[in-house]
Design an enzyme around this catalytic site. Structure first.
Site, PDB file in Angstrom:
ATOM      1  N   LYS A  41       0.843  -1.202   0.000  1.00 35.02           N
ATOM      2  CA  LYS A  41       0.000   0.000   0.000  1.00 35.02           C
ATOM      3  C   LYS A  41       0.877   1.251   0.000  1.00 35.02           C
ATOM      4  O   LYS A  41       2.078   1.176   0.295  1.00 35.02           O
ATOM      5  CB  LYS A  41      -0.906  -0.015   1.246  1.00 35.02           C
ATOM      6  N   ARG A 139     -11.143  -0.684  14.006  1.00 28.87           N
ATOM      7  CA  ARG A 139     -11.113   0.029  12.728  1.00 28.87           C
ATOM      8  C   ARG A 139     -12.221  -0.485  11.812  1.00 28.87           C
ATOM      9  O   ARG A 139     -13.246   0.150  11.702  1.00 28.87           O
ATOM     10  CB  ARG A 139      -9.716  -0.130  12.112  1.00 28.87           C
ATOM     11  N   HIS A 169      -6.347  -7.713  12.517  1.00 31.66           N
ATOM     12  CA  HIS A 169      -5.148  -6.859  12.512  1.00 31.66           C
ATOM     13  C   HIS A 169      -4.787  -6.501  13.941  1.00 31.66           C
ATOM     14  O   HIS A 169      -5.646  -6.083  14.716  1.00 31.66           O
ATOM     15  CB  HIS A 169      -5.446  -5.602  11.681  1.00 31.66           C
ATOM     16  N   ARG A 222       1.064 -10.891   6.745  1.00 30.94           N
ATOM     17  CA  ARG A 222       1.021  -9.688   5.897  1.00 30.94           C
ATOM     18  C   ARG A 222       2.254  -8.852   6.234  1.00 30.94           C
ATOM     19  O   ARG A 222       2.303  -8.152   7.223  1.00 30.94           O
ATOM     20  CB  ARG A 222      -0.276  -8.903   6.150  1.00 30.94           C
ATOM     21  N   TYR A 268      14.882  31.558   4.189  1.00 36.28           N
ATOM     22  CA  TYR A 268      13.688  32.301   4.611  1.00 36.28           C
ATOM     23  C   TYR A 268      13.755  32.663   6.087  1.00 36.28           C
ATOM     24  O   TYR A 268      14.109  31.818   6.912  1.00 36.28           O
ATOM     25  CB  TYR A 268      12.430  31.463   4.389  1.00 36.28           C
ATOM     26  N   CYS A 314      13.592  24.977   2.401  1.00 33.84           N
ATOM     27  CA  CYS A 314      12.665  25.543   1.415  1.00 33.84           C
ATOM     28  C   CYS A 314      11.883  24.415   0.741  1.00 33.84           C
ATOM     29  O   CYS A 314      12.118  23.243   0.993  1.00 33.84           O
ATOM     30  CB  CYS A 314      13.425  26.328   0.353  1.00 33.84           C
ATOM     31  N   MET A 315      10.982  24.801  -0.160  1.00 33.09           N
ATOM     32  CA  MET A 315      10.163  23.786  -0.825  1.00 33.09           C
ATOM     33  C   MET A 315      11.016  22.844  -1.676  1.00 33.09           C
ATOM     34  O   MET A 315      10.761  21.643  -1.727  1.00 33.09           O
ATOM     35  CB  MET A 315       9.090  24.459  -1.700  1.00 33.09           C
ATOM     36  N   ASP A 316      11.998  23.392  -2.345  1.00 29.81           N
ATOM     37  CA  ASP A 316      12.754  22.600  -3.313  1.00 29.81           C
ATOM     38  C   ASP A 316      14.245  22.530  -3.037  1.00 29.81           C
ATOM     39  O   ASP A 316      14.966  21.821  -3.734  1.00 29.81           O
ATOM     40  CB  ASP A 316      12.566  23.197  -4.710  1.00 29.81           C
TER      41      ASP A 316
HETATM   42  C1  LIG Z   1      -0.560  -1.833   6.726  1.00 30.60           C
HETATM   43  C2  LIG Z   1      -1.159  -3.125   7.112  1.00 30.60           C
HETATM   44  C3  LIG Z   1      -0.351  -4.253   7.275  1.00 30.60           C
HETATM   45  C4  LIG Z   1       1.148  -4.201   7.241  1.00 30.60           C
HETATM   46  O1  LIG Z   1       1.642  -3.711   8.446  1.00 30.60           O
HETATM   47  P1  LIG Z   1       3.209  -3.597   8.724  1.00 30.60           P
HETATM   48  O2  LIG Z   1       3.289  -3.171  10.129  1.00 30.60           O
HETATM   49  O3  LIG Z   1       3.716  -2.574   7.777  1.00 30.60           O
HETATM   50  O4  LIG Z   1       3.773  -4.939   8.450  1.00 30.60           O
HETATM   51  C5  LIG Z   1      -0.983  -5.464   7.525  1.00 30.60           C
HETATM   52  N1  LIG Z   1      -2.312  -5.537   7.624  1.00 30.60           N
HETATM   53  C6  LIG Z   1      -3.119  -4.483   7.490  1.00 30.60           C
HETATM   54  C7  LIG Z   1      -4.585  -4.643   7.610  1.00 30.60           C
HETATM   55  C8  LIG Z   1      -2.563  -3.235   7.232  1.00 30.60           C
HETATM   56  O5  LIG Z   1      -3.375  -2.165   7.119  1.00 30.60           O
END
Ligand SMILES: *Cc1c(COP(=O)(O)O)cnc(C)c1O
Length: 374
Positions: A41, A139, A169, A222, A268, A314-316
């Site tokens: 992600k 969540r 999770h 995951r 700045y 700065c920005m850049d």
């Molecule tokens: C982001 C996420 C993960 C991965 O988590 P890490 O701590 O980066 O390994 C796993 N499961 C869900 C639902 C997540 O949102």
């Protein structure tokens, strides 16, 4: 993977072999029955979703996970052909497209299931889903046996939905005290037992849990942050069974050098006053690249030495103070190793009062990604 535009020396250099090594090392820790889902992600935590997902697959991951439908579609558009799971909420309007593109989505709750069944009333294809169980993250997901039973009954109302998996999770798997994680796992186990048929992929562990509690690995883990070589927390870092290898290095070059010969304000606000004789160099990187303004005084590496950023970022662009004259074009490491010194995302995170996750995703799209180790 050269890009059309490549004139700026500010770039993120990403080691795909580091990603592969992290994936392989974690897989070695897990039982042969545990698969790996590569979490890519937020553009692969800033490392590039497509490249990271492919590297993970090459190293043995079976699936990529993303947060949003758009992220899944982007992977498909780029030619990623392996299974994808959208872990966050998907709007009902996405479901037929998800099915067509072989993207699995998450059942977030009872009402979502009802809406999905209604949406897919006359649907000819099959939509693959994973049922989310909330065991303490607060969540998304169903939170009780009663809700789960209701949800499963609703899903029975269609042949268009196939339950491939179920997951939960962990909220505190990266913390010293593992009581809550154990409780979450226990609650999850109890609810999984309510499925008349155990889904093929039952998964719970994020990076922290996968690294610390292999007994919670189930059918798949995951693996997110750890895949990129970043530890979820210091607690995990101290306990992890192997060394994670950092995949990203942020670098640039000195664009301009001057020696000031009087007290001169820099940047700045003129909040930094250079003293006579000081060497001040300008770097072509700023807060629009992810070098947050809060990082003033942060150090960067030049010729293997730490040197400070001075004045407002700065920005850049930003300015640094050199101990001596250094030529324009000299390589500068913003994040990563040079010689024996290293600047890490953890160091930035501490300075900014955040976590390394946020640093990784803060490196802007504008920064060219360069890959090696393919
Ligand atoms: C982001 C996420 C993960 C991965 O988590 P890490 O701590 O980066 O390994 C796993 N499961 C869900 C639902 C997540 O949102």
């Amino acid at each position: 993977m050269a890009s059309t535009f490549d004139y700026r020396p500010t770039r993120a250099v990403i080691s795909l072999s580091a990603i592969k090594e992290n994936v392989r090392n974690l897989r070695k820790q897990l039982s042969n029955n545990t698969d790996m889902i590569a979490v890519v992600k937020a553009d692969g935590y800033g490392h590039g979703a497509m490249q990271s997902a492919q590297a993970a697959i090459e190293a043995g991951a079976i699936m990529a996970a993303v947060a949003t439908p758009d992220e899944a579609l982007e992977l498909r558009t780029k030619g990623f052909s392996h299974p994808i799971l959208v872990m966050g909420p998907s709007p009902i309007t996405f479901l037929s497209e998800a099915s067509k593109q072989n993207i699995a989505v998450t059942v977030t709750g009872v009402q979502w299931a009802r809406d999905a069944v209604e949406e897919l009333k006359d649907f000819k294809g099959i939509l693959t889903v994973h049922v989310k169980i909330d065991t303490g993250m607060g969540r998304i997901g169903i939170r009780s046996e009663q809700e789960l039973k209701e949800l499963l009954k609703i899903l029975e109302g269609t042949s268009a939905i196939k339950i491939e998996g179920t997951f939960t999770h962990f909220a505190t798997a990266d913390e010293k005290d593992s009581k809550r994680t154990h409780k979450q796992f226990e609650a999850f186990t109890q609810l999984v037992a309510c499925f008349p048929q155990r889904p093929k992929l039952v998964h719970a562990a994020n990076s922290a849990a996968a690294l610390r509690f292999p007994e919670f690995a189930l059918d798949a883990v995951r693996f997110g942050i750890g895949m990129y070589g970043i530890s979820p927390s210091d607690v995990v870092k101290a306990e992890q069974p192997f060394r994670l290898k950092r995949a990203l290095r942020l670098e640039t070059e000195i664009a301009y050098v001057k020696q000031v010969n009087a007290i001169e304000p820099i940047s700045y606000g003129g909040t930094y006053e250079a003293q006579p004789g000081e060497w001040i160099a300008t770097l072509p990187i700023g807060y629009a690249d992810g070098l947050k303004r809060g990082l003033r005084n942060q150090e960067v590496l030049v010729r293997g030495q730490r040197v400070p950023i001075v004045g407002t970022i700065c920005m850049d662009q930003c300015m640094i103070r050199l101990p001596e004259h250094v030529s324009e074009g000299e390589p500068v490491v913003i994040l990563g190793k040079q010689g024996t010194e290293e600047i890490t995302m953890e160091e930035w995170a501490t300075r900014l009062g955040t976590i390394p996750y946020e640093i990784a995703v803060t490196i802007a799209r504008r920064v060219q990604r360069q890959y090696f180790g393919d």
